[in-house]
Design an enzyme around this catalytic site. Sequence first.
Site, mmCIF file in Angstrom:
data_model
loop_
_atom_site.group_PDB
_atom_site.id
_atom_site.type_symbol
_atom_site.label_atom_id
_atom_site.label_comp_id
_atom_site.label_asym_id
_atom_site.label_seq_id
_atom_site.Cartn_x
_atom_site.Cartn_y
_atom_site.Cartn_z
ATOM 1 C CE LYS A 13 -2.117 -1.075 3.808
ATOM 2 N NZ LYS A 13 -1.207 -2.547 4.146
ATOM 3 N NE ARG A 89 -4.602 -1.833 9.544
ATOM 4 C CZ ARG A 89 -3.420 -1.130 9.010
ATOM 5 N NH1 ARG A 89 -3.550 0.212 9.155
ATOM 6 N NH2 ARG A 89 -2.261 -1.762 8.761
ATOM 7 N NE ARG A 128 7.287 -2.056 6.398
ATOM 8 C CZ ARG A 128 6.020 -2.141 6.557
ATOM 9 N NH1 ARG A 128 5.354 -1.726 5.398
ATOM 10 N NH2 ARG A 128 5.280 -2.445 7.616
ATOM 11 N NE ARG A 157 6.021 -0.118 10.223
ATOM 12 C CZ ARG A 157 4.663 -0.198 9.678
ATOM 13 N NH1 ARG A 157 4.459 0.443 8.459
ATOM 14 N NH2 ARG A 157 3.830 -0.800 10.267
ATOM 15 N NE ARG A 168 1.768 -4.707 11.617
ATOM 16 C CZ ARG A 168 2.855 -4.542 10.649
ATOM 17 N NH1 ARG A 168 4.137 -5.086 11.038
ATOM 18 N NH2 ARG A 168 2.612 -3.742 9.504
HETATM 19 P P1 ADP Z 1 1.996 -1.821 3.216
HETATM 20 O O1 ADP Z 1 2.110 -0.202 3.181
HETATM 21 O O2 ADP Z 1 0.851 -2.365 2.597
HETATM 22 O O3 ADP Z 1 2.395 -2.324 4.762
HETATM 23 P P2 ADP Z 1 4.743 -1.548 1.932
HETATM 24 O O4 ADP Z 1 4.506 -0.765 0.715
HETATM 25 O O5 ADP Z 1 5.382 -0.759 3.018
HETATM 26 O O6 ADP Z 1 3.496 -2.314 2.434
HETATM 27 O O7 ADP Z 1 5.700 -2.680 1.510
HETATM 28 C C1 ADP Z 1 6.191 -3.903 2.247
HETATM 29 C C2 ADP Z 1 7.354 -4.252 1.901
HETATM 30 O O8 ADP Z 1 7.477 -5.067 0.474
HETATM 31 C C3 ADP Z 1 8.491 -3.142 1.391
HETATM 32 O O9 ADP Z 1 9.734 -3.589 2.139
HETATM 33 C C4 ADP Z 1 8.319 -2.946 0.064
HETATM 34 O O10 ADP Z 1 9.572 -2.393 -0.489
HETATM 35 C C5 ADP Z 1 8.099 -4.372 -0.500
HETATM 36 N N1 ADP Z 1 7.201 -4.591 -1.616
HETATM 37 C C6 ADP Z 1 6.238 -3.599 -2.031
HETATM 38 N N2 ADP Z 1 5.478 -4.085 -3.169
HETATM 39 C C7 ADP Z 1 6.260 -5.203 -3.636
HETATM 40 C C8 ADP Z 1 6.110 -6.079 -4.518
HETATM 41 N N3 ADP Z 1 5.153 -5.800 -5.618
HETATM 42 N N4 ADP Z 1 7.048 -7.159 -4.894
HETATM 43 C C9 ADP Z 1 7.832 -7.185 -3.726
HETATM 44 N N5 ADP Z 1 8.269 -6.394 -2.597
HETATM 45 C C10 ADP Z 1 7.258 -5.232 -2.582
HETATM 46 P P1 AMP Z 2 0.313 0.527 8.859
HETATM 47 O O1 AMP Z 2 1.569 1.433 8.968
HETATM 48 O O2 AMP Z 2 -0.836 0.836 8.301
HETATM 49 O O3 AMP Z 2 0.862 -0.977 8.716
HETATM 50 O O4 AMP Z 2 -0.035 0.729 10.411
HETATM 51 C C1 AMP Z 2 0.624 0.218 11.840
HETATM 52 C C2 AMP Z 2 0.004 0.047 12.915
HETATM 53 O O5 AMP Z 2 -0.653 1.156 13.409
HETATM 54 C C3 AMP Z 2 -1.040 -1.166 12.618
HETATM 55 O O6 AMP Z 2 -0.657 -2.247 12.961
HETATM 56 C C4 AMP Z 2 -2.032 -0.480 13.909
HETATM 57 O O7 AMP Z 2 -1.698 -0.954 15.275
HETATM 58 C C5 AMP Z 2 -2.212 0.887 13.693
HETATM 59 N N1 AMP Z 2 -3.131 1.590 12.932
HETATM 60 C C6 AMP Z 2 -2.783 1.996 11.517
HETATM 61 N N2 AMP Z 2 -3.892 2.413 10.965
HETATM 62 C C7 AMP Z 2 -4.891 1.868 11.760
HETATM 63 C C8 AMP Z 2 -6.466 1.482 11.666
HETATM 64 N N3 AMP Z 2 -6.929 2.401 10.679
HETATM 65 N N4 AMP Z 2 -7.053 1.325 12.604
HETATM 66 C C9 AMP Z 2 -6.520 1.134 13.983
HETATM 67 N N5 AMP Z 2 -5.070 1.113 13.954
HETATM 68 C C10 AMP Z 2 -4.194 1.580 13.104
#
Ligand code: ADP
Ligand code: AMP
Length: 213
Positions: A13, A89, A128, A157, A168
């Site tokens: 995302k 969420r 990541r 993170r 999660r």
């Molecule tokens: P989200 O925001 O949904 O938690 P991220 O965009 O942070 O996910 O992506 C999670 C990890 O996967 C990051 O390290 C990112 O660089 C990697 N990633 C994102 N898209 C892809 C993909 N299409 N293929 C492989 N790795 C990816």
């Molecule tokens: P994310 O960066 O989207 O992976 O979110 C990191 C963490 O923040 C999640 O695991 C939750 O603990 C909290 N969080 C983010 N968005 C929400 C949401 N819409 N509702 C509740 N908790 C959230």
Amino acid sequence: MNLLIMGLPGAGKGTQAAKIVEEFGVAHISTGDMFRAAMANKTEMGVLAKSYIDKGELVPDEVTNGIVKERLAESDIAEKGFLLDGYPRTIEQAYALDETLKALGLKLDGVINIEVNPDSLVERLSGRIIHKETGETFHKVFNPPVGDYNEDDYYQREDDKPETVKRRLDVNIAQGAPIIEHYRKAGIVSDIQGNQEIDAVFADIEKAIAAMK
Ligand code: ADP
Ligand code: AMP
């Protein structure tokens, strides 16, 4: 244009949101980023959020709904449009968002639903890395930074530790299905195959957005 991007943690995302924002100029509203900023500043809300985030649990709805409502009411939103990332969420958050948008005279144009095989997510999250200065997201293997890689310029993170990741994923799988159903009923969901190269995922998102207009 007003969009949601949905998908499990690690679906991509944030990675795709950065590209969408660059191309379409919408405001990126990531509740996870807002909580991390509040945690870094040790605000009252940040301290509260940390107690949930560190365990892989969701922050309570009333807190999360409140910060989104405040952000959506800011003046740039009506002008630029928005991309909500990581919200809603829970189904209660989806209902709260419906109310907030109605009150502000805004409507959703589409929901981008990134579908991924959950087995690939632990590997994605454990690799990541985030650039400290820009906040840009990379992956040690799948999307490494270009040029010289200095480990000290990046952080991982806290909640990407394997034990928290599992919780999660469980929480998000349980809560996610009714939300997508809610938007399917409204006929605004575009399903995107997330187990492809990052640029191929984005190409599919561009096509989906073009079809929304
Ligand atoms: P989200 O925001 O949904 O938690 P991220 O965009 O942070 O996910 O992506 C999670 C990890 O996967 C990051 O390290 C990112 O660089 C990697 N990633 C994102 N898209 C892809 C993909 N299409 N293929 C492989 N790795 C990816
Ligand atoms: P994310 O960066 O989207 O992976 O979110 C990191 C963490 O923040 C999640 O695991 C939750 O603990 C909290 N969080 C983010 N968005 C929400 C949401 N819409 N509702 C509740 N908790 C959230």
